[in-house]
Design a protein around this motif. Sequence first.
Motif, PDB file in Angstrom:
ATOM      1  N   ASP A  55     -12.190   7.579  -0.706  1.00  0.00           N
ATOM      2  CA  ASP A  55     -12.444   6.603   0.938  1.00  0.00           C
ATOM      3  C   ASP A  55     -12.999   8.609   1.662  1.00  0.00           C
ATOM      4  O   ASP A  55     -13.310   8.156   2.312  1.00  0.00           O
ATOM      5  CB  ASP A  55     -11.505   5.972   0.919  1.00  0.00           C
ATOM      6  CG  ASP A  55      -9.917   6.445   1.651  1.00  0.00           C
ATOM      7  OD1 ASP A  55      -9.686   7.222   0.156  1.00  0.00           O
ATOM      8  OD2 ASP A  55      -9.327   6.036   2.115  1.00  0.00           O
ATOM      9  N   ARG A  93      -9.254  12.400  -1.962  1.00  0.00           N
ATOM     10  CA  ARG A  93      -9.415  10.769  -2.039  1.00  0.00           C
ATOM     11  C   ARG A  93     -10.488  10.546  -1.782  1.00  0.00           C
ATOM     12  O   ARG A  93     -11.666  10.721  -0.774  1.00  0.00           O
ATOM     13  CB  ARG A  93      -8.596  10.758  -1.117  1.00  0.00           C
ATOM     14  CG  ARG A  93      -7.445   9.546  -1.626  1.00  0.00           C
ATOM     15  CD  ARG A  93      -6.573   8.785  -0.678  1.00  0.00           C
ATOM     16  NE  ARG A  93      -7.126   8.096   0.541  1.00  0.00           N
ATOM     17  CZ  ARG A  93      -6.335   8.089   1.964  1.00  0.00           C
ATOM     18  NH1 ARG A  93      -5.555   9.138   2.309  1.00  0.00           N
ATOM     19  NH2 ARG A  93      -6.479   7.899   3.407  1.00  0.00           N
ATOM     20  N   ALA A 121       0.749  -1.556  -0.045  1.00  0.00           N
ATOM     21  CA  ALA A 121      -0.115   0.101   0.275  1.00  0.00           C
ATOM     22  C   ALA A 121       0.786   1.191   0.252  1.00  0.00           C
ATOM     23  O   ALA A 121       2.026   1.440   0.710  1.00  0.00           O
ATOM     24  CB  ALA A 121      -0.898   0.021   1.473  1.00  0.00           C
ATOM     25  N   ARG A 174      -1.212   4.495   3.789  1.00  0.00           N
ATOM     26  CA  ARG A 174      -2.495   3.804   3.883  1.00  0.00           C
ATOM     27  C   ARG A 174      -2.708   1.940   3.646  1.00  0.00           C
ATOM     28  O   ARG A 174      -0.848   2.228   4.206  1.00  0.00           O
ATOM     29  CB  ARG A 174      -2.480   4.486   2.226  1.00  0.00           C
ATOM     30  CG  ARG A 174      -2.844   4.914   1.751  1.00  0.00           C
ATOM     31  CD  ARG A 174      -4.110   5.898   1.870  1.00  0.00           C
ATOM     32  NE  ARG A 174      -5.315   5.416   1.375  1.00  0.00           N
ATOM     33  CZ  ARG A 174      -5.414   4.703   0.095  1.00  0.00           C
ATOM     34  NH1 ARG A 174      -5.622   5.762  -0.816  1.00  0.00           N
ATOM     35  NH2 ARG A 174      -6.461   4.308   0.248  1.00  0.00           N
ATOM     36  N   ASN A 220      -1.758  12.449   1.714  1.00  0.00           N
ATOM     37  CA  ASN A 220      -2.361  12.061   0.737  1.00  0.00           C
ATOM     38  C   ASN A 220      -4.055  11.736   0.746  1.00  0.00           C
ATOM     39  O   ASN A 220      -4.224  11.159   0.089  1.00  0.00           O
ATOM     40  CB  ASN A 220      -1.997  10.226   1.301  1.00  0.00           C
ATOM     41  CG  ASN A 220      -1.710  10.491   2.751  1.00  0.00           C
ATOM     42  OD1 ASN A 220      -2.716  11.005   3.136  1.00  0.00           O
ATOM     43  ND2 ASN A 220      -2.040   9.045   2.276  1.00  0.00           N
ATOM     44  N   GLU A 245      -4.925   8.223  12.164  1.00  0.00           N
ATOM     45  CA  GLU A 245      -6.228   7.604  11.345  1.00  0.00           C
ATOM     46  C   GLU A 245      -7.817   8.090  11.884  1.00  0.00           C
ATOM     47  O   GLU A 245      -7.359   8.243  13.422  1.00  0.00           O
ATOM     48  CB  GLU A 245      -6.442   6.561  11.421  1.00  0.00           C
ATOM     49  CG  GLU A 245      -5.763   5.068  10.947  1.00  0.00           C
ATOM     50  CD  GLU A 245      -4.960   3.432  11.484  1.00  0.00           C
ATOM     51  OE1 GLU A 245      -6.340   3.794  12.448  1.00  0.00           O
ATOM     52  OE2 GLU A 245      -3.881   3.224  11.166  1.00  0.00           O
ATOM     53  N   THR A 282     -10.370   6.228   8.904  1.00  0.00           N
ATOM     54  CA  THR A 282      -9.424   6.361   7.267  1.00  0.00           C
ATOM     55  C   THR A 282      -8.251   6.800   7.690  1.00  0.00           C
ATOM     56  O   THR A 282      -7.637   7.614   8.676  1.00  0.00           O
ATOM     57  CB  THR A 282     -10.058   7.921   6.879  1.00  0.00           C
ATOM     58  OG1 THR A 282     -11.846   7.558   6.701  1.00  0.00           O
ATOM     59  CG2 THR A 282      -9.420   8.297   5.737  1.00  0.00           C
ATOM     60  N   SER A 283      -6.841   6.409   6.804  1.00  0.00           N
ATOM     61  CA  SER A 283      -5.255   7.069   7.269  1.00  0.00           C
ATOM     62  C   SER A 283      -5.424   7.970   6.154  1.00  0.00           C
ATOM     63  O   SER A 283      -5.101   8.077   5.116  1.00  0.00           O
ATOM     64  CB  SER A 283      -5.100   5.634   7.397  1.00  0.00           C
ATOM     65  OG  SER A 283      -3.081   6.183   7.410  1.00  0.00           O
ATOM     66  N   SER A 284      -4.658   9.064   6.505  1.00  0.00           N
ATOM     67  CA  SER A 284      -4.258   9.967   5.602  1.00  0.00           C
ATOM     68  C   SER A 284      -3.589  11.146   6.521  1.00  0.00           C
ATOM     69  O   SER A 284      -2.706  10.592   7.459  1.00  0.00           O
ATOM     70  CB  SER A 284      -5.217  11.174   5.848  1.00  0.00           C
ATOM     71  OG  SER A 284      -6.029  11.684   6.210  1.00  0.00           O
TER      72      SER A 284
END
Lengths: 186, 710
Positions: B518, B516, A120, A124, B501, B562, B528-530
């Motif tokens: 998602d 993004r 990933a 991510r 990101n 997250e 959600t990871s960013s």
Amino acid sequence: MIFGKNIRFNPDAIPGTAHQKARDRSRTKARFKSRRSLPFRLLVIASLFLIASFSASFSASAQTETFRARLSPMPTTPQTVNEITGGGEVILTLIGNTLTIEGSFEEMSSTAIAAHVHNAPPARLGPVVHTLKITDAIAGEITAQLQLSDDQVAELKANNFYIQIHSMNNPSGELRGWVFLRSHFQ
Amino acid sequence: MMRFPDSLKNISIGLLMLVGLAACSAENSVDPTAQNVNAADTPNFAHQATAGADTFASNCAACHGANLEGTTSGPLLSGSSFLQRWGSQNPSLLLNNIQANMPPGGNESLRSKDYLDITAHILSVNGVDSVVAALTPTTDFTISDNVSRITAQRQRSEPESPKGLTVAGNVDNFVKFIPVTDAMLENPDPGDWPMIRRNYQAHSYSPLDQINTDNVGDLSLEWVWNMHEGDSEPSPLVYNGIVYLINPGNVIQALDGKTGELIWEHWTGPANRQDMRNIAIYDDKIIQATTDARLVALDARTGEQVWETVVADASKGFSNSSGPIVADGKVILGLAGCARYIPEDCYISAHNANTGELEWRFNTIAKADEPGGNTWGELENVFRAGGETWITGSYDPELKLTYWGTAQQKPWVPVSRHLTIFDVGLFTNSTVAVNTDTGELDWHFQHVPAEALDLDEVFERVLVNRGDEKLVFSLGKYGILWKNDRVSGKFLAHKETVFQNAFTNINAETGEVTYREDIQNAKLNEWTSSCPSSTGGKDWHSMTYHEPTGTMIAPLSQTCLENAAREVSLVQGGGGLAASRKFFEMPGTNGNLGKIGAYNVDTMEEIWSHQQRASFHTGTMSTAGNVVFVGDLDRRFKALDVTTGDVLWETRLGTSVQGHPVSFAIDGKQYIAVTSALGGTSPRTVPGVIATEIKYPRWGNAIYVFSLPD
């Protein structure tokens, strides 16, 4: 470790490493372990040499590329900061499609139970693509020699691999680190 | 832990202090004194409070203190301050707010029963001891009506904090005070730092050059002054050799800049541990915003109060964490604490500098029948929240426009606010240019519409002239340096200063961002990871514009998060932030949380960066001596070369270096001042869970003043 290094005209490069005592201890341990596992390392180096020679007979263009992952705690909060702990470093050497992985970790909250390579982009989450060997202790080593597909080599070079260590207390993951070219950190 | 992770101080000084109109129906109301409960068989209030003590200890106490006394990581939840905010409200509202927002790291381990127990514990500690019936989600009684007399007496016996002038003195005894004029503010004397970031253009730049790259290594301590304890992010104000210093708890001191001698001290109140970033000076007055949303003017000579006015109703959660700017003779300030569902919204307001009288307001939330009102979906006006202006704006005297950043919509994630990613919510997360004469909006540019990750674009607007171009720069939590035309608002360029990101695309022509997928479609309780995290990119620490080299030098931060949305009911008095967050190192940074980035304002290219493990906790301040100063969590105060980023000098202070460095001159001698401080919201919270090896004292607020040896 480099602390507060300056970079000019190169915004994508990321400098230096941390300076804190914990990491210094980590490095000291890693060096100590390196001395203890010298035969193993010599074997790996010899294997790499043979693999490299073998690969060279098929592809004169095969080159050695070195990657690195800094292992640090999985996402944490004030509630879990003392339960998700540790750190480490993994060096990945790519020759052709063969990826040799060597690393160490320490100060996890509980015994390591598994280590994987995931696919990933940075920050991510993605699926497991390879399983690694790992010492079943709170500190130890991670090793593997993997044959990557061409697509996986491309993903590796695109920073789309990360390594994750799972522990008894944190089966969903305790340490994690994305893989970048080693030169990225210099 | 009930840590207040982000700009809560800026948004509301603690969501637990959130107040509003309860909407519980009469059928659901409970008379706590009318029920007969067999305490041995049925859970009652006392049982809940006992159980809640344990749950609180394991989930909340680390931030709010074992006795609810508050810490640098979370506000106090007891005593008169708590009752002032919550006394007229009901337990149902308190419960809803705790459940929607606490603990910020996630609530998977807490059941509904646990939240009821915690609420009972908090109420019990605050003297609610005449209640028998167990709390339910709809318990509706006035909290203060159920505080026993004994408790009330005990609270009265608490020593009262000082009020008003506590140290009398007169600036005229040190230096003849000369009233501050508009012209002085438009073109400050080189030796003065008469407003936050020194000039209307927010350059955080001093034209003094006595201290330069050749001799900065000789800097030594001139004097130090311990400040009041509490959260603190101050920008000292220096005029004619006098340092005016805002302390935690709404205390202002006047100090002789040469010797550190205290001249006067004034406690405006409320006496608490909350901070205020800046104060203003105009004519013969020091003008302060207070943490309970008042505006107060003091005599700059003596510290005696001249006038006072209410900016917004603190009992409804409104507050201030940044002070005003005085522009065109008007005191202009923003507002925080706008996350709850009440009819009143957030605004920027202008007041007469001589009287405090309101002159105009600009609402940052568009109501349904107003321009931009159709950008909030079908949401009723009362449920449109956010848009705080918790960082002081800047001003262009020629254009008569004041420039402010606005915070994002609330709650943090679209699904929590019952909206979609297409409901952009004007005028949140924007630059707004407001006419100082009328308070009317001249233009706006929404940097991140429908913000979805608690990443404000609220910070300082830096006004820059390049040739004929009149520009405005801003840098928000996404770490994107924005360049806009400040006459029209037109987007001109951008630069990503740290890894992000969250967006898959930033249109180079329009500046339009694309989230993004998602993130666009994030559902309740879905992680959600960013990157970056809610500590930025960049946060409240001001960046500096070094005009001689055309360089913007910004204090940046590199962490990720997250994020998971929580459910928020559309109930008047409710609202909040409503997300769980976890934090981690930014990939590829080698664990370096702190970054100073230097950017050419013409090309927007990065010239150099200085990166380190410890996060930076001051604004950057540059000088004509080509030195930029900055401080960090690890107690280091540093001087860097403006053109190369090389570290030229550093020293270590008593605790984390936090605030806004300033420079001033007295009798031809240049001084550098910086504060050490605690608190600071998520820029401190996030390193606290990532860089745990960095240790610093949990006290030690002070101002340090340096100079070259004579």
